[in-house]
Scaffold this motif. Structure first.
Motif, short mmCIF file in Angstrom:
data_model
loop_
_atom_site.label_atom_id
_atom_site.label_comp_id
_atom_site.label_asym_id
_atom_site.label_seq_id
_atom_site.Cartn_x
_atom_site.Cartn_y
_atom_site.Cartn_z
N GLY A 1 0.78 -1.23 0.00
CA GLY A 1 0.00 0.00 0.00
C GLY A 1 0.81 1.28 0.00
O GLY A 1 0.24 2.37 -0.15
N ALA A 2 2.13 1.19 0.15
CA ALA A 2 2.95 2.39 0.29
C ALA A 2 2.97 3.25 -0.97
O ALA A 2 2.72 4.46 -0.93
CB ALA A 2 4.38 2.02 0.69
N CYS A 3 3.26 2.63 -2.10
CA CYS A 3 3.31 3.38 -3.36
C CYS A 3 1.93 3.94 -3.71
O CYS A 3 1.81 5.08 -4.18
CB CYS A 3 3.81 2.50 -4.50
N GLU A 4 0.91 3.14 -3.45
CA GLU A 4 -0.46 3.57 -3.73
C GLU A 4 -0.87 4.75 -2.85
O GLU A 4 -1.58 5.65 -3.31
CB GLU A 4 -1.42 2.40 -3.52
N LEU A 5 -0.41 4.76 -1.60
CA LEU A 5 -0.74 5.86 -0.70
C LEU A 5 -0.16 7.18 -1.21
O LEU A 5 -0.87 8.18 -1.30
CB LEU A 5 -0.21 5.57 0.71
N ILE A 6 1.12 7.18 -1.56
CA ILE A 6 1.75 8.40 -2.05
C ILE A 6 1.09 8.85 -3.35
O ILE A 6 0.82 10.05 -3.56
CB ILE A 6 3.26 8.19 -2.26
N LEU B 1 -2.30 10.50 -2.51
CA LEU B 1 -2.14 11.84 -1.93
C LEU B 1 -1.79 12.85 -3.01
O LEU B 1 -2.29 13.99 -3.01
CB LEU B 1 -1.06 11.81 -0.84
N ASN B 2 -0.94 12.44 -3.94
CA ASN B 2 -0.59 13.32 -5.06
C ASN B 2 -1.81 13.61 -5.94
O ASN B 2 -2.07 14.76 -6.32
CB ASN B 2 0.51 12.69 -5.92
N LEU B 3 -2.55 12.57 -6.24
CA LEU B 3 -3.71 12.70 -7.13
C LEU B 3 -4.77 13.62 -6.53
O LEU B 3 -5.34 14.46 -7.24
CB LEU B 3 -4.31 11.32 -7.39
N LYS B 4 -5.00 13.49 -5.24
CA LYS B 4 -6.03 14.29 -4.57
C LYS B 4 -5.50 15.63 -4.06
O LYS B 4 -6.25 16.40 -3.46
CB LYS B 4 -6.61 13.49 -3.40
N ASP B 5 -4.20 15.87 -4.30
CA ASP B 5 -3.57 17.12 -3.86
C ASP B 5 -3.73 17.33 -2.35
O ASP B 5 -4.03 18.42 -1.87
CB ASP B 5 -4.14 18.31 -4.62
N ILE B 6 -3.52 16.24 -1.61
CA ILE B 6 -3.60 16.28 -0.14
C ILE B 6 -2.21 16.60 0.41
O ILE B 6 -1.24 15.89 0.08
CB ILE B 6 -4.10 14.94 0.41
N GLU C 1 -9.00 3.72 4.51
CA GLU C 1 -9.78 4.62 5.36
C GLU C 1 -9.87 6.03 4.77
O GLU C 1 -10.95 6.62 4.69
CB GLU C 1 -9.19 4.67 6.76
N ILE C 2 -8.73 6.57 4.35
CA ILE C 2 -8.78 7.94 3.82
C ILE C 2 -9.39 7.98 2.42
O ILE C 2 -9.95 9.00 2.02
CB ILE C 2 -7.39 8.62 3.83
N ASN C 3 -9.30 6.88 1.69
CA ASN C 3 -9.92 6.80 0.38
C ASN C 3 -11.43 7.00 0.48
O ASN C 3 -12.07 7.60 -0.39
CB ASN C 3 -9.60 5.47 -0.29
#
Length: 258
Positions: A21-26, A29-34, A253-255
């Motif tokens: 899940g690490a690469c997917e998390l970053i 966050l980039n995609l959603k501009d979080i 969860e954040i998704n």
């Protein structure tokens, strides 16, 4: 808004590969501009080199969202003669950025992670500090995991030398106030926030999350690194707001929130 640890959180302690899940998390966050900052106590490679290594592993960390002790060190100790204790990679990197090894009359004693310290090293640290050298911990990790074993971390060693010598020590990396203040400064370039708005995600409850909690941050412990049992994290339950097996659970969860 998130501060995200690296070792044991984004990459494995055993083989340095990205954790589930690490690469997917970053990427999320980039995609959603979080807003986020990846924070690490790396002391073996120069900041740019280690960031590039993480990106090559598939962690697409954006520019301006990475912080390690080398980014903060100069504000605490400018390049000088110092006695460096740690892995050979740490000593070489320190010399590459302008610090000189001096085991006779150093301005400071610098301690970094290593799994091969001897009592003679501790004696040297203690004697140099008693002779007036400043005591500086590159970070304050409680434990250092390597080859499946948990060694005393830099914070534990620095506290031991402090107790022996009576001298206080300065800390460069997590969880020092100076480090977290610089992390806050970085994230504020993305969005104007305060510590209370930030959740920090790490596998080190004692070395990362406890200090963050004191500053008002929300905390999330992942069990993919130093400990697999929260009861052995070294802190009370009041320090831990959330517990996840790994960052893939956190991502789910954040998704749902975005």
């Amino acid at each position: 808004m998130y501060f995200i640890d690296v070792q044991g959180t984004l990459i494995s302690d055993s083989d340095k590969s990205p954790i589930n899940g690490a690469c997917e998390l970053i990427r999320f966050l980039n995609l959603k501009d979080i807003p986020y900052v990846v924070i690490t106590n790396n002391t073996k490679k120069k900041s740019d080199d280690f960031l590039q290594e993480l990106r090559q592993k598939g962690l697409e960390i954006k520019d301006g969202a990475y912080l390690d002790p080398f980014c903060v060190l100069n504000s605490i100790l400018a390049p000088c003669n110092c006695a460096m204790f740690g892995a050979d990679e740490f000593k070489q990197t320190m010399q590459n950025i302008g610090y000189k090894q001096d085991l006779q009359n150093p301005k400071a004693v610098l301690i970094a992670s290593w799994d091969d310290f001897k009592f003679s090293d501790f004696a040297s640290m203690n004697e140099l500090v008693l002779n007036g050298a400043k005591l500086v911990a590159m970070h304050e990790t409680s434990t250092y995991k390597k080859n499946g074993r948990l060694y005393p971390g830099v914070g534990a060693i620095a506290n031991m030398i402090s107790y022996c010598s009576g001298a206080k020590f300065s800390s460069v990396g997590k969880p020092s106030d100076a480090f977290y203040a610089e992390a806050l400064n970085l994230i504020n370039k993305q969005s104007n926030v305060k510590f209370k708005d930030i959740t920090i995600i790490s596998d080190d409850a004692k070395g990362d999350l406890e200090g963050a909690k004191k500053l008002g941050m929300k905390t999330a412990l992942v069990l993919s690194g130093k400990v697999s049992d929260p009861s052995k994290s070294g802190v009370g339950s009041e320090v831990l707001d959330q517990i996840y097996q790994d960052v893939s659970e956190f991502l789910k969860e954040i998704n749902a929130k975005y």
